[in-house]
Write a protein that holds these residues in place. Sequence first.
Motif, PDB file in Angstrom:
ATOM      1  N   LEU A 250       0.824  -1.203   0.000  1.00  0.00           N
ATOM      2  CA  LEU A 250       0.000   0.000   0.000  1.00  0.00           C
ATOM      3  C   LEU A 250       0.859   1.254   0.000  1.00  0.00           C
ATOM      4  O   LEU A 250       1.948   1.289   0.572  1.00  0.00           O
ATOM      5  CB  LEU A 250      -0.904   0.024   1.233  1.00  0.00           C
ATOM      6  CG  LEU A 250      -2.000  -1.043   1.328  1.00  0.00           C
ATOM      7  CD1 LEU A 250      -2.714  -0.925   2.662  1.00  0.00           C
ATOM      8  CD2 LEU A 250      -2.972  -0.925   0.179  1.00  0.00           C
ATOM      9  N   ASP A 251       0.335   2.331  -0.620  1.00  0.00           N
ATOM     10  CA  ASP A 251       0.981   3.627  -0.486  1.00  0.00           C
ATOM     11  C   ASP A 251       0.392   4.346   0.730  1.00  0.00           C
ATOM     12  O   ASP A 251      -0.501   3.833   1.409  1.00  0.00           O
ATOM     13  CB  ASP A 251       0.812   4.463  -1.761  1.00  0.00           C
ATOM     14  CG  ASP A 251      -0.650   4.714  -2.112  1.00  0.00           C
ATOM     15  OD1 ASP A 251      -1.536   4.465  -1.265  1.00  0.00           O
ATOM     16  OD2 ASP A 251      -0.915   5.180  -3.240  1.00  0.00           O
ATOM     17  N   LEU A 252       0.902   5.541   1.016  1.00  0.00           N
ATOM     18  CA  LEU A 252       0.457   6.275   2.193  1.00  0.00           C
ATOM     19  C   LEU A 252      -1.041   6.576   2.159  1.00  0.00           C
ATOM     20  O   LEU A 252      -1.720   6.503   3.178  1.00  0.00           O
ATOM     21  CB  LEU A 252       1.245   7.581   2.325  1.00  0.00           C
ATOM     22  CG  LEU A 252       2.535   7.534   3.125  1.00  0.00           C
ATOM     23  CD1 LEU A 252       3.201   8.901   3.122  1.00  0.00           C
ATOM     24  CD2 LEU A 252       2.265   7.076   4.553  1.00  0.00           C
ATOM     25  N   THR A 253      -1.548   6.896   0.982  1.00  0.00           N
ATOM     26  CA  THR A 253      -2.974   7.211   0.879  1.00  0.00           C
ATOM     27  C   THR A 253      -3.818   5.998   1.223  1.00  0.00           C
ATOM     28  O   THR A 253      -4.810   6.101   1.960  1.00  0.00           O
ATOM     29  CB  THR A 253      -3.309   7.705  -0.535  1.00  0.00           C
ATOM     30  OG1 THR A 253      -2.536   8.874  -0.822  1.00  0.00           O
ATOM     31  CG2 THR A 253      -4.789   8.039  -0.647  1.00  0.00           C
ATOM     32  N   GLY A 254      -3.439   4.825   0.719  1.00  0.00           N
ATOM     33  CA  GLY A 254      -4.197   3.613   1.035  1.00  0.00           C
ATOM     34  C   GLY A 254      -4.159   3.288   2.512  1.00  0.00           C
ATOM     35  O   GLY A 254      -5.173   2.883   3.101  1.00  0.00           O
ATOM     36  N   ILE A 255      -3.003   3.457   3.148  1.00  0.00           N
ATOM     37  CA  ILE A 255      -2.892   3.200   4.584  1.00  0.00           C
ATOM     38  C   ILE A 255      -3.741   4.195   5.359  1.00  0.00           C
ATOM     39  O   ILE A 255      -4.460   3.824   6.303  1.00  0.00           O
ATOM     40  CB  ILE A 255      -1.417   3.278   5.012  1.00  0.00           C
ATOM     41  CG1 ILE A 255      -0.631   2.112   4.412  1.00  0.00           C
ATOM     42  CG2 ILE A 255      -1.283   3.274   6.535  1.00  0.00           C
ATOM     43  CD1 ILE A 255       0.865   2.233   4.572  1.00  0.00           C
ATOM     44  N   ALA A 256      -3.685   5.470   4.968  1.00  0.00           N
ATOM     45  CA  ALA A 256      -4.470   6.492   5.662  1.00  0.00           C
ATOM     46  C   ALA A 256      -5.965   6.228   5.530  1.00  0.00           C
ATOM     47  O   ALA A 256      -6.729   6.384   6.498  1.00  0.00           O
ATOM     48  CB  ALA A 256      -4.126   7.877   5.116  1.00  0.00           C
ATOM     49  N   GLN A 257      -6.409   5.826   4.354  1.00  0.00           N
ATOM     50  CA  GLN A 257      -7.830   5.536   4.155  1.00  0.00           C
ATOM     51  C   GLN A 257      -8.271   4.366   5.028  1.00  0.00           C
ATOM     52  O   GLN A 257      -9.359   4.387   5.619  1.00  0.00           O
ATOM     53  CB  GLN A 257      -8.099   5.242   2.685  1.00  0.00           C
ATOM     54  CG  GLN A 257      -7.984   6.453   1.790  1.00  0.00           C
ATOM     55  CD  GLN A 257      -8.079   6.106   0.318  1.00  0.00           C
ATOM     56  OE1 GLN A 257      -7.946   4.936  -0.073  1.00  0.00           O
ATOM     57  NE2 GLN A 257      -8.314   7.104  -0.517  1.00  0.00           N
ATOM     58  N   ARG A 258      -7.425   3.351   5.121  1.00  0.00           N
ATOM     59  CA  ARG A 258      -7.758   2.183   5.941  1.00  0.00           C
ATOM     60  C   ARG A 258      -7.858   2.558   7.413  1.00  0.00           C
ATOM     61  O   ARG A 258      -8.814   2.191   8.101  1.00  0.00           O
ATOM     62  CB  ARG A 258      -6.691   1.107   5.732  1.00  0.00           C
ATOM     63  CG  ARG A 258      -6.742  -0.066   6.697  1.00  0.00           C
ATOM     64  CD  ARG A 258      -8.023  -0.848   6.582  1.00  0.00           C
ATOM     65  NE  ARG A 258      -8.043  -1.970   7.502  1.00  0.00           N
ATOM     66  CZ  ARG A 258      -9.138  -2.592   7.904  1.00  0.00           C
ATOM     67  NH1 ARG A 258     -10.316  -2.204   7.470  1.00  0.00           N
ATOM     68  NH2 ARG A 258      -9.060  -3.610   8.727  1.00  0.00           N
TER      69      ARG A 258
END
Length: 362
Positions: A250-258
Amino acid sequence: MPDVRLPKLNNNDVHYVLVEWAVPDGGLVRAGDPVAVVETSKATEEIVAEHTGVLRHMAREGSECAVGAPIGVVSADGEAPAPEPEAAPAQGREEVLITEPAERLAAELGIPRERLLALGRKVIRRTDVTALAAATDDVGHVDLPRGQPAIARAVAASHADVPAAFVAVRVVVDDAVRRARDAGRAARQLIGLPELTVRALGRLRTPFPVFFGTRLADGTVTARPGAHVGVTVDVGNGLVVPVVRDADRLDLTGIAQRLLAVRLAAMRDGVQERDLAGANIMLALANEPGVVLSRPIVFPGQVCAVALPGTLSEAVPGSEPGSVAFRTVVDIGLAYDHRVVNGRDAVLFLQALKAQLESDDA
């Protein structure tokens, strides 16, 4: 002084819920910084500051705010902050937010609402009711917070099964905090040290597979595929550890969304069993102000747990002779199963994590 107002984010809503302040009351903000997260009927959105200065909150977390209404005010540099205005209660809501678990426990213990309001808190949680009951002579029985029995079982199992050791390393995070803020602004997501640490842990799965493994009964370790990072979340309804699966992909955006999704679910008691399954390493967040070190437990079936406490301001020699400068640091800890990991490898793992967070692409 300029207000921070709720913009019109979609045509269907006249109110949004203020989910979370990204900057504390009295904190310094710069124009373009995310300052709050609101929930619309369709999504969560960040609200950014349009001016630089000191932020004062005008609405509490969890409150329903009208579109176009001010939720904060930013005082200009050198200008005395305005007194915090009274936040107008949303229709059908009290000025003080009492969570449903807190109301249920207060009713069970016979604690009147007036005594809860007298606590002087903007948000009253179940733990506040428990503390109030414990300090009251005429209440003879106090229920533990709802999640505490499960925590007790996990702690007992950990101490009975895992001979854990602990080590910590100091990480300089000024650049990491700046990069997180810039990434959050670009992605319109709330991104901070927790998200950066999850991504850094994901990158360590290949060079340190044992740390993401499981110890078997015969003493060997099986290296489980993928970096599935359990992250502690406690919003007042009890501790849960949802899993960011495949953090190595995952990139940072995917981690943040999760992470945002599970925080919102936890606020509504909506975390599902599938959200909690499959972690092979844990990140224990203890990043409240004033917390300088934290030693997490190692869950049976895992090899280690990483602790992220609060940041500190550290004095260092300045660039001029006799001058002093300050930098932001955090003491990241690692609790590990000493049957599987020796001290040298634990230090190497933490040093690699430190290098990830301090690197230009952290």
